[in-house]
Design an enzyme around this catalytic site. Structure first.
Site, PDB file in Angstrom:
ATOM      1  N   SER A  67      49.304  48.938  33.851  1.00 34.26           N
ATOM      2  CA  SER A  67      47.919  48.923  33.370  1.00 34.26           C
ATOM      3  C   SER A  67      47.795  49.522  31.970  1.00 34.26           C
ATOM      4  O   SER A  67      48.634  50.313  31.531  1.00 34.26           O
ATOM      5  CB  SER A  67      47.031  49.724  34.334  1.00 34.26           C
ATOM      6  OG  SER A  67      47.193  49.247  35.643  1.00 34.26           O
TER       7      SER A  67
HETATM    8  N1  SAM Z   1      50.054  51.239  39.200  1.00 31.70           N
HETATM    9  C1  SAM Z   1      50.920  50.310  38.545  1.00 31.70           C
HETATM   10  C2  SAM Z   1      51.607  50.904  37.341  1.00 31.70           C
HETATM   11  O1  SAM Z   1      51.339  52.065  37.006  1.00 31.70           O
HETATM   12  O2  SAM Z   1      52.435  50.199  36.758  1.00 31.70           O
HETATM   13  C3  SAM Z   1      50.247  49.017  38.168  1.00 31.70           C
HETATM   14  C4  SAM Z   1      50.076  48.185  39.331  1.00 31.70           C
HETATM   15  S1  SAM Z   1      49.937  46.456  39.102  1.00 31.70           S
HETATM   16  C5  SAM Z   1      48.463  46.303  38.174  1.00 31.70           C
HETATM   17  C6  SAM Z   1      49.469  46.070  40.798  1.00 31.70           C
HETATM   18  C7  SAM Z   1      50.572  46.264  41.808  1.00 31.70           C
HETATM   19  O3  SAM Z   1      50.017  46.177  43.112  1.00 31.70           O
HETATM   20  C8  SAM Z   1      51.652  45.189  41.734  1.00 31.70           C
HETATM   21  O4  SAM Z   1      52.910  45.774  41.562  1.00 31.70           O
HETATM   22  C9  SAM Z   1      51.536  44.472  43.074  1.00 31.70           C
HETATM   23  O5  SAM Z   1      52.757  43.985  43.568  1.00 31.70           O
HETATM   24  C10 SAM Z   1      50.971  45.581  43.949  1.00 31.70           C
HETATM   25  N2  SAM Z   1      50.294  45.119  45.172  1.00 31.70           N
HETATM   26  C11 SAM Z   1      49.443  44.073  45.314  1.00 31.70           C
HETATM   27  N3  SAM Z   1      49.020  43.997  46.598  1.00 31.70           N
HETATM   28  C12 SAM Z   1      49.624  45.029  47.263  1.00 31.70           C
HETATM   29  C13 SAM Z   1      49.593  45.472  48.602  1.00 31.70           C
HETATM   30  N4  SAM Z   1      48.858  44.865  49.537  1.00 31.70           N
HETATM   31  N5  SAM Z   1      50.329  46.550  48.948  1.00 31.70           N
HETATM   32  C14 SAM Z   1      51.101  47.201  48.005  1.00 31.70           C
HETATM   33  N6  SAM Z   1      51.163  46.813  46.725  1.00 31.70           N
HETATM   34  C15 SAM Z   1      50.430  45.744  46.353  1.00 31.70           C
END
Ligand code: SAM
Length: 220
Positions: A67
């Site tokens: 992000s």
């Molecule tokens: N917090 C992260 C960082 O600091 O880099 C950014 C996260 S990215 C915007 C969103 C993440 O959520 C992705 O890696 C995606 O695979 C994960 N995600 C989506 N749905 C999910 C779920 N149901 N459970 C766990 N992770 C999930």
């Protein structure tokens, strides 16, 4: 003279905090100190390191993103964290947000559904000695029951609704932030759970990749 890599990134990080974070109104000193400390460039691929301190999200593989720095700071500040807090993060991604949290609180639990991303993040946590970050592979919409309740919960992917299970796993006086909306745009919703019930506030628009999950949805 050629500037040393680490000095260059230290300088870029300081600029990032001044220009993108402080000027936009982030005042929590613990959040600012964490943003000044965590080496964001180590959470992206080598090819993108020179862009790591820019005012935008970056790709991390598997169609996911790290992000924008400001949104990380805004969500972290909204959680009103203290040093003894235990925090749950859904969506480990690059691991950057978890590292910011780990600088501030006692323990961070973070769940990621893409195994390769989780492995990479775990490697960086070990390298940077974040021993207070506990990782789990799986669907974060169901939360982490065995470790609940949590003082704060952060969802770093856009959800159509706030999962029921996450509200249930929030401690009394617990705070949660979730981007709620469709895949194009969301509102950052803060939930406070206290003895009077559940209180919601809207912190403004944002845009995240989608939270994927079949279980745990609710209209609450
Ligand atoms: N917090 C992260 C960082 O600091 O880099 C950014 C996260 S990215 C915007 C969103 C993440 O959520 C992705 O890696 C995606 O695979 C994960 N995600 C989506 N749905 C999910 C779920 N149901 N459970 C766990 N992770 C999930």
């Amino acid at each position: 003279m050629i500037e040393k890599e680490s000095t260059k990134f230290d300088r870029q990080r300081e600029e990032m905090v001044k220009r993108q974070i402080e000027t936009r109104g982030i005042t929590d000193q613990r959040v600012l100190a964490a943003m000044r400390k965590v080496p964001r460039h180590l959470f992206v691929s080598e090819a993108l390191r020179d862009q790591a301190y820019g005012d935008f999200p970056l790709p991390i593989g598997d169609q996911q993103t790290i992000s924008q720095p400001y949104i990380v700071a805004e969500m972290t500040q909204a959680l009103q964290l203290s040093e003894n807090d235990r925090v749950l993060e859904i969506g480990t991604g690059s691991g950057y947000q978890a590292a910011i949290l780990a600088e501030i609180v006692y323990r961070v639990y973070t769940i990621e559904r893409i195994h390769s991303l989780l492995i990479k993040a775990r490697r960086i946590f070990d390298h940077l000695r974040y021993h207070n970050i506990i990782t789990r592979f799986g669907d974060g919409t169901v939360g982490w029951l065995e470790e609940s309740p949590f003082d704060a919960i952060i969802v770093t992917a856009g959800a159509p609704r706030i999962p029921d299970s996450l509200i249930d796993q929030l401690a009394e006086n617990g705070r949660m932030v979730v981007p709620v909306g469709d895949q194009h745009s969301q509102e950052l919703v803060k939930t406070l759970k206290n003895q009077d019930g559940i209180h919601r506030s809207n912190l403004g628009g944002c845009r995240f990749v989608k939270l994927v999950g079949e279980k745990g949805w609710s209209d609450r």
